[in-house]
Design a protein around this motif. Structure first.
Motif, PDB file in Angstrom:
ATOM      1  N   VAL A 182       0.862  -1.188   0.000  1.00  0.00           N
ATOM      2  CA  VAL A 182       0.000   0.000   0.000  1.00  0.00           C
ATOM      3  C   VAL A 182       0.895   1.234   0.000  1.00  0.00           C
ATOM      4  CG1 VAL A 182      -1.914  -1.148   1.180  1.00  0.00           C
ATOM      5  CG2 VAL A 182      -0.110  -0.042   2.528  1.00  0.00           C
ATOM      6  N   PRO A 183       0.394   2.356  -0.528  1.00  0.00           N
ATOM      7  CA  PRO A 183       1.206   3.580  -0.537  1.00  0.00           C
ATOM      8  C   PRO A 183       1.753   3.907   0.846  1.00  0.00           C
ATOM      9  CG  PRO A 183      -0.755   3.881  -1.871  1.00  0.00           C
ATOM     10  CD  PRO A 183      -0.912   2.543  -1.181  1.00  0.00           C
ATOM     11  N   GLY A 184       3.023   4.237   0.881  1.00  0.00           N
ATOM     12  CA  GLY A 184       3.693   4.548   2.140  1.00  0.00           C
ATOM     13  C   GLY A 184       4.504   3.396   2.692  1.00  0.00           C
ATOM     14  N   ALA A 185       4.215   2.172   2.237  1.00  0.00           N
ATOM     15  CA  ALA A 185       4.971   1.004   2.693  1.00  0.00           C
ATOM     16  C   ALA A 185       6.183   0.792   1.800  1.00  0.00           C
ATOM     17  CB  ALA A 185       4.085  -0.235   2.689  1.00  0.00           C
ATOM     18  N   ARG A 186       7.241   0.203   2.366  1.00  0.00           N
ATOM     19  CA  ARG A 186       8.490   0.068   1.615  1.00  0.00           C
ATOM     20  C   ARG A 186       8.389  -0.920   0.462  1.00  0.00           C
ATOM     21  NH1 ARG A 186      12.727  -0.179   6.616  1.00  0.00           N
ATOM     22  NH2 ARG A 186      10.934  -1.164   7.634  1.00  0.00           N
ATOM     23  N   ILE A 187       7.622  -1.996   0.625  1.00  0.00           N
ATOM     24  CA  ILE A 187       7.495  -2.944  -0.484  1.00  0.00           C
ATOM     25  C   ILE A 187       6.754  -2.290  -1.649  1.00  0.00           C
ATOM     26  CG2 ILE A 187       5.407  -3.978   0.499  1.00  0.00           C
ATOM     27  CD1 ILE A 187       8.124  -5.657  -1.717  1.00  0.00           C
ATOM     28  N   HIS A 188       5.792  -1.454  -1.337  1.00  0.00           N
ATOM     29  CA  HIS A 188       5.081  -0.715  -2.390  1.00  0.00           C
ATOM     30  C   HIS A 188       6.041   0.226  -3.104  1.00  0.00           C
ATOM     31  CE1 HIS A 188       2.430   2.383  -4.129  1.00  0.00           C
ATOM     32  NE2 HIS A 188       1.533   1.413  -4.226  1.00  0.00           N
ATOM     33  N   ALA A 189       6.912   0.872  -2.349  1.00  0.00           N
ATOM     34  CA  ALA A 189       7.871   1.808  -2.941  1.00  0.00           C
ATOM     35  C   ALA A 189       8.854   1.087  -3.858  1.00  0.00           C
ATOM     36  CB  ALA A 189       8.626   2.551  -1.839  1.00  0.00           C
ATOM     37  N   LEU A 190       9.284  -0.131  -3.461  1.00  0.00           N
ATOM     38  CA  LEU A 190      10.197  -0.894  -4.320  1.00  0.00           C
ATOM     39  C   LEU A 190       9.516  -1.261  -5.638  1.00  0.00           C
ATOM     40  CD1 LEU A 190      12.732  -2.508  -5.009  1.00  0.00           C
ATOM     41  CD2 LEU A 190      11.755  -4.432  -3.718  1.00  0.00           C
ATOM     42  N   LEU A 191       8.307  -1.778  -5.579  1.00  0.00           N
ATOM     43  CA  LEU A 191       7.595  -2.149  -6.800  1.00  0.00           C
ATOM     44  C   LEU A 191       7.324  -0.919  -7.663  1.00  0.00           C
ATOM     45  CD1 LEU A 191       5.126  -4.769  -5.300  1.00  0.00           C
ATOM     46  CD2 LEU A 191       7.074  -5.229  -6.811  1.00  0.00           C
ATOM     47  N   ASP A 192       7.056   0.199  -7.017  1.00  0.00           N
ATOM     48  CA  ASP A 192       6.835   1.441  -7.765  1.00  0.00           C
ATOM     49  C   ASP A 192       8.113   1.880  -8.468  1.00  0.00           C
ATOM     50  OD1 ASP A 192       5.042   3.764  -8.408  1.00  0.00           O
ATOM     51  OD2 ASP A 192       6.596   4.845  -7.312  1.00  0.00           O
ATOM     52  N   ALA A 193       9.256   1.736  -7.806  1.00  0.00           N
ATOM     53  CA  ALA A 193      10.532   2.101  -8.424  1.00  0.00           C
ATOM     54  C   ALA A 193      10.827   1.215  -9.628  1.00  0.00           C
ATOM     55  CB  ALA A 193      11.663   2.003  -7.403  1.00  0.00           C
ATOM     56  N   LEU A 194      10.531  -0.069  -9.511  1.00  0.00           N
ATOM     57  CA  LEU A 194      10.727  -0.972 -10.638  1.00  0.00           C
ATOM     58  C   LEU A 194       9.760  -0.651 -11.777  1.00  0.00           C
ATOM     59  CD1 LEU A 194      11.221  -4.298  -8.660  1.00  0.00           C
ATOM     60  CD2 LEU A 194      12.965  -3.144 -10.038  1.00  0.00           C
ATOM     61  N   ASP A 195       8.522  -0.334 -11.427  1.00  0.00           N
ATOM     62  CA  ASP A 195       7.546   0.053 -12.450  1.00  0.00           C
ATOM     63  C   ASP A 195       7.988   1.310 -13.185  1.00  0.00           C
ATOM     64  OD1 ASP A 195       5.686  -1.960 -12.442  1.00  0.00           O
ATOM     65  OD2 ASP A 195       4.292  -0.971 -11.090  1.00  0.00           O
ATOM     66  N   THR A 196       8.488   2.282 -12.427  1.00  0.00           N
ATOM     67  CA  THR A 196       8.950   3.531 -13.037  1.00  0.00           C
ATOM     68  C   THR A 196      10.095   3.265 -14.009  1.00  0.00           C
ATOM     69  OG1 THR A 196       8.270   4.826 -11.101  1.00  0.00           O
ATOM     70  CG2 THR A 196       9.916   5.812 -12.551  1.00  0.00           C
ATOM     71  N   VAL A 239      15.471 -10.079  -9.106  1.00  0.00           N
ATOM     72  CA  VAL A 239      16.131  -9.000  -8.376  1.00  0.00           C
ATOM     73  C   VAL A 239      16.020  -9.340  -6.891  1.00  0.00           C
ATOM     74  CG1 VAL A 239      14.042  -7.552  -8.242  1.00  0.00           C
ATOM     75  CG2 VAL A 239      16.318  -6.510  -7.989  1.00  0.00           C
ATOM     76  N   THR A 240      17.114  -9.148  -6.156  1.00  0.00           N
ATOM     77  CA  THR A 240      17.161  -9.470  -4.737  1.00  0.00           C
ATOM     78  C   THR A 240      17.589  -8.245  -3.944  1.00  0.00           C
ATOM     79  OG1 THR A 240      17.651 -11.813  -5.139  1.00  0.00           O
ATOM     80  CG2 THR A 240      18.234 -10.941  -2.964  1.00  0.00           C
ATOM     81  N   VAL A 241      16.884  -7.983  -2.855  1.00  0.00           N
ATOM     82  CA  VAL A 241      17.204  -6.859  -1.970  1.00  0.00           C
ATOM     83  C   VAL A 241      17.243  -7.359  -0.535  1.00  0.00           C
ATOM     84  CG1 VAL A 241      16.135  -5.160  -3.513  1.00  0.00           C
ATOM     85  CG2 VAL A 241      14.778  -6.186  -1.669  1.00  0.00           C
ATOM     86  N   PRO A 242      17.921  -6.641   0.368  1.00  0.00           N
ATOM     87  CA  PRO A 242      17.850  -7.018   1.789  1.00  0.00           C
ATOM     88  C   PRO A 242      16.403  -6.953   2.277  1.00  0.00           C
ATOM     89  CG  PRO A 242      19.562  -5.360   1.403  1.00  0.00           C
ATOM     90  CD  PRO A 242      18.748  -5.436   0.151  1.00  0.00           C
ATOM     91  N   TYR A 243      16.020  -7.912   3.076  1.00  0.00           N
ATOM     92  CA  TYR A 243      14.646  -7.911   3.565  1.00  0.00           C
ATOM     93  C   TYR A 243      14.361  -6.656   4.401  1.00  0.00           C
ATOM     94  CZ  TYR A 243      10.197  -9.739   5.214  1.00  0.00           C
ATOM     95  OH  TYR A 243       8.855  -9.893   5.465  1.00  0.00           O
ATOM     96  N   ALA A 244      15.377  -6.188   5.098  1.00  0.00           N
ATOM     97  CA  ALA A 244      15.187  -4.995   5.923  1.00  0.00           C
ATOM     98  C   ALA A 244      14.739  -3.785   5.114  1.00  0.00           C
ATOM     99  CB  ALA A 244      16.478  -4.664   6.676  1.00  0.00           C
ATOM    100  N   ALA A 245      15.087  -3.771   3.815  1.00  0.00           N
ATOM    101  CA  ALA A 245      14.725  -2.642   2.966  1.00  0.00           C
ATOM    102  C   ALA A 245      13.244  -2.599   2.649  1.00  0.00           C
ATOM    103  CB  ALA A 245      15.526  -2.699   1.666  1.00  0.00           C
ATOM    104  N   VAL A 246      12.563  -3.736   2.811  1.00  0.00           N
ATOM    105  CA  VAL A 246      11.137  -3.784   2.466  1.00  0.00           C
ATOM    106  C   VAL A 246      10.267  -4.235   3.643  1.00  0.00           C
ATOM    107  CG1 VAL A 246      11.548  -4.184   0.026  1.00  0.00           C
ATOM    108  CG2 VAL A 246      11.372  -6.146   1.569  1.00  0.00           C
ATOM    109  N   ALA A 247      10.873  -4.510   4.768  1.00  0.00           N
ATOM    110  CA  ALA A 247      10.111  -5.052   5.914  1.00  0.00           C
ATOM    111  C   ALA A 247       9.043  -4.058   6.372  1.00  0.00           C
ATOM    112  CB  ALA A 247      11.061  -5.346   7.068  1.00  0.00           C
ATOM    113  N   PRO A 248       7.869  -4.571   6.749  1.00  0.00           N
ATOM    114  CA  PRO A 248       6.812  -3.686   7.268  1.00  0.00           C
ATOM    115  C   PRO A 248       7.263  -2.939   8.511  1.00  0.00           C
ATOM    116  CG  PRO A 248       5.941  -5.856   6.744  1.00  0.00           C
ATOM    117  CD  PRO A 248       7.418  -5.977   6.664  1.00  0.00           C
TER     118      PRO A 248
END
Length: 248
Positions: A182-196, A239-248
């Motif tokens: 959801v907007p504001g969450a880090r996993i959403h931001a990662l997917l948005d960056a990939l989409d962009t 693509v692999t990222v540290p889990y901490a970068a996307v953790a809720p």
């Protein structure tokens, strides 16, 4: 020992888990080779033993398929070999002490609140855990690598020839993340960056989806995402990222 867990739907298909299996072989093969007992557990292999059979063939190490449903274990027993066994078991791993556990499309059918306890149970004896979800044909997948001290990485993987946008991977996120897209969450931001990055790289489509995906991953990395893997993995649609970068 009584199996811990609930019976899941158990649907599966040949080659459904090829992406995660190939990643395990490439990324964790060294740990398996160094292990005194390189046992791998396929937890929740489902109504057919095919993915456990494939895992054994791809890794070349002993594999035990565990299922909480006795009828599924009985149906799998005729496929046993010297390096492949099937038995009743759940998150307690039937008392086994594997080096690695693969649990795919299992926790997706549980509540998110159940995830930490399941992760802890499956790694309690020191095992590494690869836990995730994929679609029915294995074209979209996502998984977390979890150690006894917690989750380490998140990997997103797709068959690029069929990929609409990276955001499509949201529907296959592990249970621990899927409700946080959801907007504001880090996993959403990662997917948005990939989409962009994917949209910006549209002109590269004439060279094939691998070039477009690589550009999208490079764009995400340029935007500050700590991408851990290299182009050799990107060309496979990962693509692999540290889990901490996307953790809720």
């Amino acid at each position: 020992m009584k199996p811990v867990g609930s019976i899941t739907r158990g649907t599966t298909n040949p080659n459904r888990l090829r992406r995660v299996d190939n990643w395990i072989a490439a990324t964790l093969g060294g740990a398996l080779r160094r292990a005194a007992d390189p046992l791998v557990v396929d937890l929740g292999f489902g109504a057919s033993p095919i993915t456990a059979i494939e895992l054994h063939a791809r890794l070349g190490v002993p594999v035990v398929g565990l299922e909480i449903a006795p009828d599924r274990v009985a149906a799998a027993r005729p496929y046993e070999t010297a390096g492949l066994r099937f038995q009743l078991g759940g998150f307690e791993l039937a008392g086994l002490r594997p080096t690695l556990v693969r649990a795919f499309n299992v926790l997706r059918q549980y509540d998110e609140a159940d995830v930490p306890g399941a992760w802890a149970a499956m790694t309690a004896t020191g095992a590494l855990l690869v836990e995730g979800t994929c679609d029915e044909l294995g074209r979209l997948a996502a998984w977390a690598l979890v150690s006894p001290t917690g989750p380490r990485t998140l990997t997103l993987a797709a068959r690029l020839a069929d990929l609409d946008t990276p955001g499509t991977l949201a529907e296959r996120l592990p249970k621990a993340l899927i409700h946080h897209n959801v907007p504001g969450a880090r996993i959403h931001a990662l997917l948005d960056a990939l989409d962009t990055g994917w949209r910006a790289a549209a002109p590269l489509s004439v060279f094939g989806p691998r070039q477009r995906w690589r550009a999208a991953v490079e764009a995400a990395r340029g935007a500050g995402w700590p991408v851990l893997d290299r182009p050799a993995r990107w060309r496979l649609g990962e693509v692999t990222v540290p889990y901490a970068a996307v953790a809720p």
